[in-house]
Design a protein around this motif. Structure first.
Motif, short mmCIF file in Angstrom:
data_model
loop_
_atom_site.label_atom_id
_atom_site.label_comp_id
_atom_site.label_asym_id
_atom_site.label_seq_id
_atom_site.Cartn_x
_atom_site.Cartn_y
_atom_site.Cartn_z
N PRO A 1 -5.08 -7.37 -0.44
CA PRO A 1 -6.12 -7.63 -1.44
C PRO A 1 -6.29 -6.52 -2.45
O PRO A 1 -6.69 -6.76 -3.58
CB PRO A 1 -7.39 -7.81 -0.59
N TRP A 2 -5.99 -5.30 -2.10
CA TRP A 2 -6.16 -4.18 -3.01
C TRP A 2 -4.98 -4.03 -3.96
O TRP A 2 -4.98 -3.19 -4.83
CB TRP A 2 -6.35 -2.88 -2.23
N ALA A 3 -3.94 -4.86 -3.83
CA ALA A 3 -2.72 -4.71 -4.64
C ALA A 3 -2.60 -5.76 -5.73
O ALA A 3 -1.52 -6.13 -6.09
CB ALA A 3 -1.50 -4.73 -3.74
N SER A 4 -3.69 -6.27 -6.25
CA SER A 4 -3.60 -7.24 -7.32
C SER A 4 -3.43 -6.50 -8.64
O SER A 4 -4.22 -5.65 -9.00
CB SER A 4 -4.85 -8.13 -7.36
N GLY A 5 -2.36 -6.80 -9.34
CA GLY A 5 -2.08 -6.13 -10.60
C GLY A 5 -1.64 -4.70 -10.36
O GLY A 5 -1.01 -4.39 -9.38
N VAL A 6 -2.02 -3.83 -11.25
CA VAL A 6 -1.64 -2.41 -11.15
C VAL A 6 -2.61 -1.73 -10.18
O VAL A 6 -3.81 -1.84 -10.32
CB VAL A 6 -1.69 -1.72 -12.52
N VAL A 7 -2.07 -1.02 -9.24
CA VAL A 7 -2.90 -0.31 -8.26
C VAL A 7 -3.34 1.02 -8.85
O VAL A 7 -2.51 1.83 -9.22
CB VAL A 7 -2.11 -0.06 -6.94
N GLU A 8 -4.61 1.20 -8.99
CA GLU A 8 -5.15 2.48 -9.45
C GLU A 8 -6.02 3.03 -8.34
O GLU A 8 -7.08 2.49 -8.04
CB GLU A 8 -5.95 2.30 -10.73
N ALA B 1 3.98 -3.26 6.35
CA ALA B 1 4.04 -4.39 7.27
C ALA B 1 3.90 -5.72 6.54
O ALA B 1 4.01 -6.77 7.15
CB ALA B 1 2.93 -4.25 8.32
N PHE B 2 3.66 -5.68 5.24
CA PHE B 2 3.42 -6.85 4.41
C PHE B 2 4.55 -7.86 4.54
O PHE B 2 5.72 -7.52 4.42
CB PHE B 2 3.28 -6.39 2.96
N ASP B 3 4.21 -9.11 4.78
CA ASP B 3 5.23 -10.16 4.95
C ASP B 3 5.39 -11.04 3.73
O ASP B 3 6.12 -12.02 3.76
CB ASP B 3 4.91 -11.02 6.17
N GLY B 4 4.72 -10.72 2.65
CA GLY B 4 4.87 -11.49 1.42
C GLY B 4 3.87 -12.62 1.25
O GLY B 4 3.92 -13.34 0.27
N ALA B 5 2.97 -12.81 2.20
CA ALA B 5 1.98 -13.88 2.09
C ALA B 5 1.00 -13.57 0.97
O ALA B 5 0.50 -12.45 0.89
CB ALA B 5 1.25 -14.04 3.42
N GLU C 1 -3.03 6.45 4.25
CA GLU C 1 -2.00 6.13 5.24
C GLU C 1 -2.19 4.74 5.84
O GLU C 1 -1.21 4.03 6.09
CB GLU C 1 -1.95 7.20 6.32
N ALA C 2 -3.43 4.33 6.06
CA ALA C 2 -3.68 3.00 6.62
C ALA C 2 -3.24 1.91 5.64
O ALA C 2 -2.66 0.89 6.05
CB ALA C 2 -5.16 2.83 6.97
N GLU C 3 -3.49 2.12 4.35
CA GLU C 3 -3.06 1.15 3.34
C GLU C 3 -1.53 1.11 3.24
O GLU C 3 -0.94 0.05 3.07
CB GLU C 3 -3.66 1.51 1.98
N ILE C 4 -0.91 2.28 3.37
CA ILE C 4 0.55 2.34 3.35
C ILE C 4 1.12 1.58 4.54
O ILE C 4 2.08 0.81 4.39
CB ILE C 4 1.04 3.80 3.32
N ALA C 5 0.54 1.75 5.69
CA ALA C 5 1.00 1.03 6.89
C ALA C 5 0.87 -0.47 6.68
O ALA C 5 1.77 -1.24 7.03
CB ALA C 5 0.22 1.48 8.11
#
Length: 116
Positions: A107-114, A98-102, A90-94
């Motif tokens: 950091p955990w979303a590089s490439g395919v998220v596993e 809130a991601f602004d595209g910067a 849930e914290a990662e989802i939050a």
């Protein structure tokens, strides 16, 4: 090529037994008399966007004809569900929501998220 019309080129290529098909624009397709006659485009009422044009399924089904059941999702409408299904906490989802595209903000979303 610009000196002859599309119809002229189609006729010339067909006479030479060369397969040819006119390149249609989106407007050509939407205004196509055949597609209009078979009801290929329909107006659907979207709850937030109003009337939108949608396409029919381009195949015929005998016992289970496809039908419009649900409107197209709004931007971000299912984000939390998809991220939860991908195994994010849930914290990662939050953070993602809130991601602004910067660059580097997630950091955990590089490439395919596993996550599983």
């Amino acid at each position: 090529m610009k000196k002859r019309s599309t119809a002229d080129w189609i006729a010339a290529l067909e006479r030479a037994d060369i397969p040819v098909q006119r390149m249609n624009s989106l407007t050509d397709i939407v205004e196509d008399p055949h597609l209009a006659a078979i009801g290929y485009f329909k107006e659907i009422e979207h709850p937030s966007e109003g009337s939108i044009r949608t396409m029919a399924v381009p195949s015929e089904w005998s016992d289970s004809a496809p039908e419009y059941r649900r409107h197209a999702p709004r931007h971000g409408e299912h984000t939390r569900e998809v991220l939860r299904e991908a195994g994010l906490a849930e914290a990662e989802i939050a953070t993602a929501c809130a991601f602004d595209g910067a660059p580097g903000a997630l950091p955990w979303a590089s490439g395919v998220v596993e996550r599983r």
